[in-house]
Scaffold this active site. Structure first.
Site, PDB file in Angstrom:
ATOM      1  N   ASN A 177     -14.437  -1.095 -62.548  1.00  0.00           N
ATOM      2  CA  ASN A 177     -15.008  -0.827 -61.224  1.00  0.00           C
ATOM      3  C   ASN A 177     -16.500  -0.610 -61.406  1.00  0.00           C
ATOM      4  O   ASN A 177     -16.901   0.135 -62.303  1.00  0.00           O
ATOM      5  CB  ASN A 177     -14.366   0.424 -60.610  1.00  0.00           C
ATOM      6  CG  ASN A 177     -15.111   0.897 -59.379  1.00  0.00           C
ATOM      7  OD1 ASN A 177     -15.588   0.085 -58.597  1.00  0.00           O
ATOM      8  ND2 ASN A 177     -15.222   2.198 -59.218  1.00  0.00           N
ATOM      9  N   GLY A 178     -17.313  -1.236 -60.573  1.00  0.00           N
ATOM     10  CA  GLY A 178     -18.767  -1.061 -60.672  1.00  0.00           C
ATOM     11  C   GLY A 178     -19.459  -2.406 -60.761  1.00  0.00           C
ATOM     12  O   GLY A 178     -18.858  -3.454 -60.489  1.00  0.00           O
ATOM     13  N   LYS A 201     -13.713   1.724 -48.201  1.00  0.00           N
ATOM     14  CA  LYS A 201     -13.996   3.118 -47.886  1.00  0.00           C
ATOM     15  C   LYS A 201     -15.202   3.625 -48.655  1.00  0.00           C
ATOM     16  O   LYS A 201     -16.031   4.358 -48.140  1.00  0.00           O
ATOM     17  CB  LYS A 201     -12.756   3.963 -48.219  1.00  0.00           C
ATOM     18  CG  LYS A 201     -12.898   5.434 -47.909  1.00  0.00           C
ATOM     19  CD  LYS A 201     -12.949   5.653 -46.414  1.00  0.00           C
ATOM     20  CE  LYS A 201     -13.127   7.110 -46.033  1.00  0.00           C
ATOM     21  NZ  LYS A 201     -13.536   7.224 -44.630  1.00  0.00           N
ATOM     22  N   LYS A 249     -18.072   3.030 -34.719  1.00  0.00           N
ATOM     23  CA  LYS A 249     -16.616   3.135 -34.896  1.00  0.00           C
ATOM     24  C   LYS A 249     -15.919   2.000 -34.194  1.00  0.00           C
ATOM     25  O   LYS A 249     -15.018   1.383 -34.743  1.00  0.00           O
ATOM     26  CB  LYS A 249     -16.167   4.491 -34.341  1.00  0.00           C
ATOM     27  CG  LYS A 249     -15.038   5.101 -35.062  1.00  0.00           C
ATOM     28  CD  LYS A 249     -15.417   5.991 -36.231  1.00  0.00           C
ATOM     29  CE  LYS A 249     -16.378   5.388 -37.204  1.00  0.00           C
ATOM     30  NZ  LYS A 249     -16.839   6.288 -38.220  1.00  0.00           N
ATOM     31  N   GLU A 306     -16.573  -1.383 -35.978  1.00  0.00           N
ATOM     32  CA  GLU A 306     -15.971  -1.385 -37.317  1.00  0.00           C
ATOM     33  C   GLU A 306     -14.496  -1.753 -37.291  1.00  0.00           C
ATOM     34  O   GLU A 306     -14.027  -2.525 -38.126  1.00  0.00           O
ATOM     35  CB  GLU A 306     -16.149   0.024 -37.875  1.00  0.00           C
ATOM     36  CG  GLU A 306     -15.907   0.207 -39.330  1.00  0.00           C
ATOM     37  CD  GLU A 306     -16.277   1.630 -39.768  1.00  0.00           C
ATOM     38  OE1 GLU A 306     -16.396   1.827 -40.957  1.00  0.00           O
ATOM     39  OE2 GLU A 306     -16.421   2.549 -38.919  1.00  0.00           O
ATOM     40  N   TRP A 337     -12.392  -5.276 -54.556  1.00  0.00           N
ATOM     41  CA  TRP A 337     -13.212  -5.707 -53.424  1.00  0.00           C
ATOM     42  C   TRP A 337     -14.339  -6.521 -54.057  1.00  0.00           C
ATOM     43  O   TRP A 337     -15.172  -5.987 -54.783  1.00  0.00           O
ATOM     44  CB  TRP A 337     -13.759  -4.500 -52.681  1.00  0.00           C
ATOM     45  CG  TRP A 337     -14.447  -4.837 -51.386  1.00  0.00           C
ATOM     46  CD1 TRP A 337     -13.869  -4.953 -50.165  1.00  0.00           C
ATOM     47  CD2 TRP A 337     -15.842  -5.074 -51.184  1.00  0.00           C
ATOM     48  NE1 TRP A 337     -14.818  -5.255 -49.218  1.00  0.00           N
ATOM     49  CE2 TRP A 337     -16.046  -5.336 -49.822  1.00  0.00           C
ATOM     50  CE3 TRP A 337     -16.955  -5.093 -52.044  1.00  0.00           C
ATOM     51  CZ2 TRP A 337     -17.291  -5.613 -49.282  1.00  0.00           C
ATOM     52  CZ3 TRP A 337     -18.196  -5.372 -51.509  1.00  0.00           C
ATOM     53  CH2 TRP A 337     -18.356  -5.629 -50.131  1.00  0.00           C
ATOM     54  N   GLU A 341     -22.644   6.695 -33.218  1.00  0.00           N
ATOM     55  CA  GLU A 341     -21.423   6.795 -34.015  1.00  0.00           C
ATOM     56  C   GLU A 341     -20.238   6.175 -33.267  1.00  0.00           C
ATOM     57  O   GLU A 341     -19.417   5.471 -33.862  1.00  0.00           O
ATOM     58  CB  GLU A 341     -21.159   8.271 -34.356  1.00  0.00           C
ATOM     59  CG  GLU A 341     -19.893   8.537 -35.131  1.00  0.00           C
ATOM     60  CD  GLU A 341     -19.797   7.768 -36.438  1.00  0.00           C
ATOM     61  OE1 GLU A 341     -20.809   7.225 -36.924  1.00  0.00           O
ATOM     62  OE2 GLU A 341     -18.672   7.682 -36.968  1.00  0.00           O
ATOM     63  N   ARG A 379     -10.518   1.586 -51.676  1.00  0.00           N
ATOM     64  CA  ARG A 379     -11.702   1.210 -52.440  1.00  0.00           C
ATOM     65  C   ARG A 379     -11.882  -0.313 -52.484  1.00  0.00           C
ATOM     66  O   ARG A 379     -12.838  -0.807 -53.094  1.00  0.00           O
ATOM     67  CB  ARG A 379     -11.612   1.747 -53.866  1.00  0.00           C
ATOM     68  CG  ARG A 379     -11.400   3.251 -53.944  1.00  0.00           C
ATOM     69  CD  ARG A 379     -11.268   3.709 -55.367  1.00  0.00           C
ATOM     70  NE  ARG A 379     -12.489   3.493 -56.092  1.00  0.00           N
ATOM     71  CZ  ARG A 379     -13.517   4.334 -56.143  1.00  0.00           C
ATOM     72  NH1 ARG A 379     -13.419   5.490 -55.529  1.00  0.00           N
ATOM     73  NH2 ARG A 379     -14.598   4.048 -56.805  1.00  0.00           N
ATOM     74  N   HIS A 397     -36.741  -0.856 -21.394  1.00  0.00           N
ATOM     75  CA  HIS A 397     -37.696  -1.470 -22.330  1.00  0.00           C
ATOM     76  C   HIS A 397     -37.114  -2.697 -23.020  1.00  0.00           C
ATOM     77  O   HIS A 397     -37.620  -3.115 -24.058  1.00  0.00           O
ATOM     78  CB  HIS A 397     -38.155  -0.424 -23.349  1.00  0.00           C
ATOM     79  CG  HIS A 397     -38.844   0.738 -22.703  1.00  0.00           C
ATOM     80  ND1 HIS A 397     -40.131   0.664 -22.223  1.00  0.00           N
ATOM     81  CD2 HIS A 397     -38.405   1.988 -22.400  1.00  0.00           C
ATOM     82  CE1 HIS A 397     -40.467   1.829 -21.675  1.00  0.00           C
ATOM     83  NE2 HIS A 397     -39.429   2.646 -21.770  1.00  0.00           N
ATOM     84  N   CYS A 435     -13.790  -0.867 -56.390  1.00  0.00           N
ATOM     85  CA  CYS A 435     -12.442  -1.208 -56.788  1.00  0.00           C
ATOM     86  C   CYS A 435     -11.704   0.056 -57.172  1.00  0.00           C
ATOM     87  O   CYS A 435     -12.315   1.079 -57.443  1.00  0.00           O
ATOM     88  CB  CYS A 435     -12.474  -2.135 -57.998  1.00  0.00           C
ATOM     89  SG  CYS A 435     -13.555  -3.549 -57.755  1.00  0.00           S
TER      90      CYS A 435
HETATM   91  C1  AGP Z   1     -17.847   4.971 -41.562  1.00  0.00           C
HETATM   92  O1  AGP Z   1     -16.882   4.755 -40.592  1.00  0.00           O
HETATM   93  C2  AGP Z   1     -18.176   3.837 -42.359  1.00  0.00           C
HETATM   94  N1  AGP Z   1     -17.030   3.275 -42.972  1.00  0.00           N
HETATM   95  C3  AGP Z   1     -19.417   3.863 -43.227  1.00  0.00           C
HETATM   96  O2  AGP Z   1     -20.490   3.703 -42.367  1.00  0.00           O
HETATM   97  C4  AGP Z   1     -19.679   5.076 -44.129  1.00  0.00           C
HETATM   98  O3  AGP Z   1     -19.968   6.193 -43.350  1.00  0.00           O
HETATM   99  C5  AGP Z   1     -20.861   4.748 -45.065  1.00  0.00           C
HETATM  100  O4  AGP Z   1     -20.483   3.710 -45.911  1.00  0.00           O
HETATM  101  C6  AGP Z   1     -21.310   5.943 -45.873  1.00  0.00           C
HETATM  102  O5  AGP Z   1     -20.297   6.411 -46.709  1.00  0.00           O
HETATM  103  P1  AGP Z   1     -20.391   7.821 -47.397  1.00  0.00           P
HETATM  104  O6  AGP Z   1     -20.438   8.857 -46.336  1.00  0.00           O
HETATM  105  O7  AGP Z   1     -19.144   7.912 -48.229  1.00  0.00           O
HETATM  106  O8  AGP Z   1     -21.636   7.828 -48.244  1.00  0.00           O
END
Ligand code: AGP
Length: 592
Positions: free
Chosen positions: A98-99, A587, A473, A476, A72, A469, A27, A492, A2
């Protein structure tokens, strides 16, 4: 996960809260609220975005003090009862958190016995009530904070005020970030420094298990026993934490286009006067270790796959682990392991869990992060910052490239190998060429992909790491199911999924694997797949979709991840999706 803001003594506190919460909604963004002091405690909160909150907030609020929160959901669904701020049972405390409070059930049971009742399901409401309980018992807020901190277990950044003091904000924290912005005649609080930079250059980063009492004139910091601490005021490079979109429609696009300057900045930061600039003790410790353990999550984990290979290239043995897996079955290969943690945010809870284990084991450790002052930055033994500038879009792009670049430099520095510098400088040209000349073809490809339900990526070696990656992306932000498969693994099992018209995106940038990849292409084509090849000029063949200039193949993730990022971006854009804030994600993943 949050975002928190708070202000006292500010002329237009609502403007600060509104803009600040917008900056922090990376956040979390399922509900938002504000608390302020009019004739007593007042709150406005609702499910939905910060914009929605502001649309229901009267703009003429008169208050000397205000707190705000964007949520969140973790404990309790994202409904109005669970939205912050929370007001305690007897309406003495108004709080944002937050937490995660691990022992909140025990706290609730304890308070229930004392006659307290709860309107929602959050752990945060339990803390508001616990503070109130001790506040009423001790008749003193500082004592209430001390008692509360001694009882609650978990991660927390908490800001609150009481019903009889319109001139004081209280804050305390453990494992979740909280920054004070020190102003002239006002003081501010936020989860990170970005909302503060418009108002001040002076920041206090609160340490774990400390608390602060702030009014418009001063910010006093105390340790958990209530002893005053001389807080260190720090300055930050404002450019690197600015949220200015600079004319771009989305942060993701802006951040992709920052990739070439970011590579350049990292090289210039860690290579000066023809020498690497890493702490010699760090290099000695790395050289003396017999095994490198990489731990990370998500995109950062994908970086660790590449980074592990870089260290192996210089003769080190290395393992790579997903943090949330390693945390529950920690293994310590080697006699003298050295742990490298990678995290853009520096606040990822799974990784903090791992760092605690690593510290218990007394292992040498390094964090590679974009966020100076973050929990992982402050608590690890060594820290290397990416200097990539704040990354706002949930989908990580420039940080991925920055992390990979930094690991390439670090690994090479173990053997004083400087060839990587020219290789990286050459990558900058390749990336700039992609940024300047390839967007139309990538956009066209995105248009062809956008309506598919499944998309596969293929690659081998470094191109496989890049495929992972690229696939993450895409899924996501476009919500298209996607998988990355090493070319050699197709037969396989996964080849069973290839069917007529299925898009398969193939990276071919490495001469050692190019011929095998061309073989894989024939295998999927003959089963009806629609193949899109992304290749380098010297390995290209007629019919390849995107052909980029050559570069050193080990830098695939640095040089052409830009193509993969643009592709995901344009697919999501074509589908009309919220590129910067994909559903269900935040994020900074500050809960396990
Ligand atoms: C990346 O596009 C993602 N949103 C996610 O996988 C992110 O890389 C992961 O949560 C790790 O975050 P960090 O690098 O801040 O530890």
């Amino acid at each position: 996960m949050c975002g928190i803001v708070g202000a006292i003594g500010l002329n237009n506190p609502l403007e600060y809260v509104q803009k600040g919460l917008k900056m922090l909604d990376y956040r979390g963004y399922d509900s938002a609220g504000i608390g302020f002091f009019s004739n007593g405690i007042d709150i406005i909160k609702d499910v939905g975005s910060v914009e929605h909150l502001m649309s229901i907030t009267p703009q003429n609020i008169q208050t000397n003090l205000i707190i705000g929160h964007t949520r969140w959901a973790t404990h309790g669904s994202p409904d109005i009862r669970n939205t912050h701020p929370h007001i305690s049972f007897n309406k003495r405390i108004c709080l944002v958190h937050n937490g995660v409070i691990d022992n909140y059930k025990e706290i609730k049971d304890f308070l229930f016995e004392k006659g307290y009742r709860f309107y929602g399901e959050t752990d945060s409401e339990a803390v508001a009530n616990l503070l109130e309980y001790y506040y009423l018992e001790k008749k003193d807020v500082k004592s209430a904070i001390k008692e509360t901190m001694s009882l609650i277990i978990g991660s927390y950044a908490i800001v609150f005020f009481t019903n009889n003091d319109p001139n004081t904000l209280y804050l305390f924290k453990n494992s979740s970030p909280l920054v004070i912005g020190v102003g002239d005649g006002f003081n501010l609080v936020a989860s990170d420094a970005s909302p503060l930079v418009k108002y001040t250059n002076d920041f206090i980063e609160l340490d774990d298990f400390s608390f602060a009492v702030i009014n418009e004139k001063e910010a006093k910091v105390f340790d958990r026993e209530g002893n005053p601490i001389q807080a260190k005021i720090i300055n930050k490079d404002i450019e690197l934490i600015s949220h200015d979109l600079k004319g771009y429609p989305h942060y993701m696009l802006k951040e992709i286009e920052e990739i070439s300057p970011v590579i350049n900045r990292i090289v210039n930061n860690y290579y000066i006067n023809n020498k690497y600039q890493f702490d010699p003790q760090l290099i000695k410790d790395l050289n003396e270790s017999d095994h490198i353990i990489f731990i990370a999550c998500g995109t950062s984990y994908h970086v660790s796959l590449v980074g592990g290979r870089y260290f192996e290239n210089y003769g080190k043995s290395a393992s790579r682990f997903i943090a949330s897996e390693w945390a529950f079955h920690p293994t310590f290969p080697g006699q003298k392991p050295f742990v490298i943690l990678i995290s853009q945010s520096g606040e990822t809870a799974d990784l903090i869990h791992c760092l605690n284990i690593i510290k218990q084991q007394n292992l040498n450790n390094l964090i590679i992060t974009n966020t100076g002052g973050s929990t992982l930055d402050r608590n690890s033994h060594y820290s290397l910052l990416l200097h990539a500038g704040i990354e706002v879009s949930v989908a990580s792009t420039k940080a991925y490239v920055a992390q990979t670049t930094l690991l390439a430099l670090l690994a090479a520095s173990l053997k004083d190998d400087y060839s990587v510098i020219d290789d990286l400088k050459h990558c900058i040209e390749v990336v700039e060429d992609i940024q300047n000349n390839y967007k139309p073809i990538i956009q066209k490809t995105a248009g062809e992909l956008k309506d598919h339900q499944n998309i596969f990526y293929l690659g081998r070696s470094y191109d496989y790491f890049l495929s992972l990656e690229a696939s993450l992306k895409l899924k996501e932000i476009s919500y298209i199911h996607s998988e990355a498969i090493p070319g050699g693994e197709l037969k396989h099992g996964p080849i069973a999924l290839i069917e007529d018209g299925l898009p398969v995106i193939v990276f071919i940038t490495d001469p050692t694997t190019a011929a095998s990849m061309r073989g894989n292409i024939e295998e999927v084509k003959s089963r009806g797949a629609k193949v899109y090849v992304i290749s380098t000029r010297s390995l290209s063949q007629q019919g390849d979709t995107i052909i980029v200039n050559d570069y050193a193949p080990y830098l695939s993730s640095v040089a052409i991840s830009t193509v993969a990022f643009y592709l995901a971006y344009y697919v999501a854009l074509a589908k009309g999706l919220n590129v910067d804030k994909p559903r269900n994600l935040a994020k900074s993943v500050t809960v396990e």
